[in-house]
Design a protein around this motif. Structure first.
Motif, short mmCIF file in Angstrom:
data_model
loop_
_atom_site.label_atom_id
_atom_site.label_comp_id
_atom_site.label_asym_id
_atom_site.label_seq_id
_atom_site.Cartn_x
_atom_site.Cartn_y
_atom_site.Cartn_z
N LEU A 165 -12.37 11.52 -78.13
CA LEU A 165 -11.52 9.75 -77.90
C LEU A 165 -10.13 10.11 -77.62
O LEU A 165 -9.58 9.60 -76.56
CB LEU A 165 -12.16 9.02 -79.08
CG LEU A 165 -11.57 7.75 -78.94
CD1 LEU A 165 -12.10 7.04 -77.74
CD2 LEU A 165 -11.66 6.77 -80.22
N GLU A 166 -9.49 10.82 -78.41
CA GLU A 166 -8.23 11.22 -78.52
C GLU A 166 -7.76 11.73 -77.05
O GLU A 166 -6.88 11.22 -76.34
CB GLU A 166 -7.26 11.92 -79.41
CG GLU A 166 -5.94 12.03 -79.45
CD GLU A 166 -5.27 10.91 -79.43
OE1 GLU A 166 -4.06 10.81 -78.96
OE2 GLU A 166 -5.88 9.99 -80.10
N LEU A 167 -8.53 12.86 -76.55
CA LEU A 167 -8.22 13.34 -75.51
C LEU A 167 -8.56 12.63 -74.12
O LEU A 167 -7.83 12.45 -73.10
CB LEU A 167 -9.04 14.67 -75.15
CG LEU A 167 -8.97 15.83 -76.33
CD1 LEU A 167 -9.88 16.99 -76.03
CD2 LEU A 167 -7.21 16.40 -75.94
N LEU A 168 -9.63 11.69 -74.33
CA LEU A 168 -9.73 10.63 -73.34
C LEU A 168 -8.80 9.64 -73.29
O LEU A 168 -8.10 9.43 -71.99
CB LEU A 168 -10.98 9.88 -73.37
CG LEU A 168 -12.23 10.48 -72.99
CD1 LEU A 168 -13.49 9.57 -73.16
CD2 LEU A 168 -12.34 10.66 -71.48
N TYR A 169 -8.14 9.25 -74.26
CA TYR A 169 -7.11 8.43 -74.15
C TYR A 169 -5.70 8.70 -73.75
O TYR A 169 -5.31 8.14 -72.60
CB TYR A 169 -6.75 7.72 -75.86
CG TYR A 169 -5.29 7.02 -75.87
CD1 TYR A 169 -5.57 5.82 -75.79
CD2 TYR A 169 -4.37 7.63 -76.31
CE1 TYR A 169 -4.37 4.94 -75.71
CE2 TYR A 169 -3.02 6.88 -76.36
CZ TYR A 169 -3.29 5.31 -76.16
OH TYR A 169 -1.99 4.72 -76.13
N GLN A 170 -5.48 10.14 -73.93
CA GLN A 170 -4.38 10.60 -73.50
C GLN A 170 -4.45 10.84 -72.00
O GLN A 170 -3.68 10.72 -71.00
CB GLN A 170 -3.94 11.90 -74.09
CG GLN A 170 -3.64 12.02 -75.51
CD GLN A 170 -2.35 11.30 -75.80
OE1 GLN A 170 -1.84 10.72 -74.95
NE2 GLN A 170 -2.14 10.82 -76.98
N ALA A 171 -5.62 11.24 -71.20
CA ALA A 171 -5.85 11.30 -70.00
C ALA A 171 -5.90 10.22 -69.24
O ALA A 171 -5.44 10.14 -68.19
CB ALA A 171 -7.30 12.06 -69.89
N PHE A 172 -6.45 9.01 -69.94
CA PHE A 172 -6.31 7.72 -69.27
C PHE A 172 -4.94 7.21 -69.17
O PHE A 172 -4.44 6.55 -68.33
CB PHE A 172 -7.30 6.86 -69.95
CG PHE A 172 -8.76 6.95 -69.06
CD1 PHE A 172 -9.02 5.76 -68.24
CD2 PHE A 172 -9.67 7.83 -69.60
CE1 PHE A 172 -10.43 5.86 -67.59
CE2 PHE A 172 -11.07 7.78 -68.99
CZ PHE A 172 -11.14 7.07 -68.14
N LEU A 173 -4.27 7.37 -70.29
CA LEU A 173 -2.89 6.66 -70.40
C LEU A 173 -1.92 7.36 -69.22
O LEU A 173 -1.12 6.44 -68.57
CB LEU A 173 -2.41 7.25 -71.75
CG LEU A 173 -0.95 6.96 -71.94
CD1 LEU A 173 -0.67 5.11 -71.78
CD2 LEU A 173 -0.35 7.33 -73.17
#
Length: 267
Positions: free
Chosen positions: A102-110
């Motif tokens: 979830l954290e990796l997805l958040y950073q990629a989307f950010l």
């Protein structure tokens, strides 16, 4: 034994799934959907980039740019990003693997929450710069040469004048891409500032889970730890080169080293 092993895995999977709360199940479904979306795009974009880098063909670079934009548009979806951010901020996801995903997805989307037209300009200009770098050929002594030709001169030639000509030729790509790179920097900084960061540099570090301060501190420490041995080894290297070219150490110039970026020792 195989059936028993499979049964154990299935039971474990059911137990694990039952033990997950609604938010964790939501994350799992989100990840599955995301992977199914980007997997074919990632593969096609990678193949397109390979074709572009090996052929230098403008159509291949255009295709790569189109696919890269499609990928970036997946990560720029504001509705999905809002869902990811809500799940992340809820702190209800405790499963370590899901939390990390979830954290990796958040950073990629950010990093990709960029206004559509600006995102398109960044991707297209980036592909254009890549193409110019890939297809550029320097001129040396009146003939077109490859980067490997230049490196061969720097690795074997002992004539300082010829070395200087080759080294200068390695820099000819600069004026060709300078204006585009400056414009790309401005566009990326604009995108980062729209997201609340002072620059693209800070945004890129943040979404890579680093910080400017940590990086500066790390390189400061490395400099202090390596300054003395580096100076000692470079003095040894310079004495070898000076003798090789029949000049004094004080006369050494950038083109006397064996690659344009001072990353290799003399052969």
């Amino acid at each position: 034994m195989k059936k028993a092993g499979l049964l154990v895995l299935l039971i474990a999977s059911v137990v694990m799934h039952c033990g997950q709360n609604p938010q964790e199940r939501q994350v799992k479904e989100l990840i599955q959907t995301h992977v199914e979306t980007i997997k074919p795009l990632e593969k096609e974009a990678s193949l397109a980039y390979w074709n572009a880098a090996t052929t230098g063909d403008a159509a291949d670079y255009e295709r790569y740019g189109e696919l890269d934009l499609q990928l970036r548009q997946v990560y720029s979806d504001t509705a999905v990003f809002a869902q990811i951010r809500e799940l992340r901020e809820s702190e209800a996801v405790t499963d370590r693997q899901l939390k990390r995903q979830l954290e990796l997805l958040y950073q990629a989307f950010l990093e990709n929450q960029i206004e559509p037209d600006l995102l398109k300009s960044i991707v297209e200009l980036g592909a254009q710069v890549e193409q110019k770098f890939s297809t550029f050929r320097a001129t040396l002594n009146g003939r077109s040469v490859t980067n490997n030709d230049i490196l061969e001169v720097l690795k074997s030639e002992t004539d300082s004048r010829l070395r200087r000509d080759a080294w200068m030729a390695s820099k000819q790509v600069g004026p060709v891409v300078a204006a585009d790179i400056i414009e790309l920097v401005k566009l990326r900084n604009q995108a980062a500032q729209n997201l609340g960061f002072d620059s693209y540099h800070t945004l890129a570090l943040t979404t890579s889970e680093q910080s400017v301060e940590e990086l500066d501190s790390l390189f400061g420490e490395l400099f202090e730890l390596t300054r003395e041995p580096y100076s000692r080894l470079k003095a040894e290297l310079d004495s070898i080169l000076a003798e090789m070219y029949g000049i004094g150490v004080a006369g050494l110039m950038p083109w006397h080293y064996h690659d344009p970026f001072f990353q290799e020792t003399p052969l």
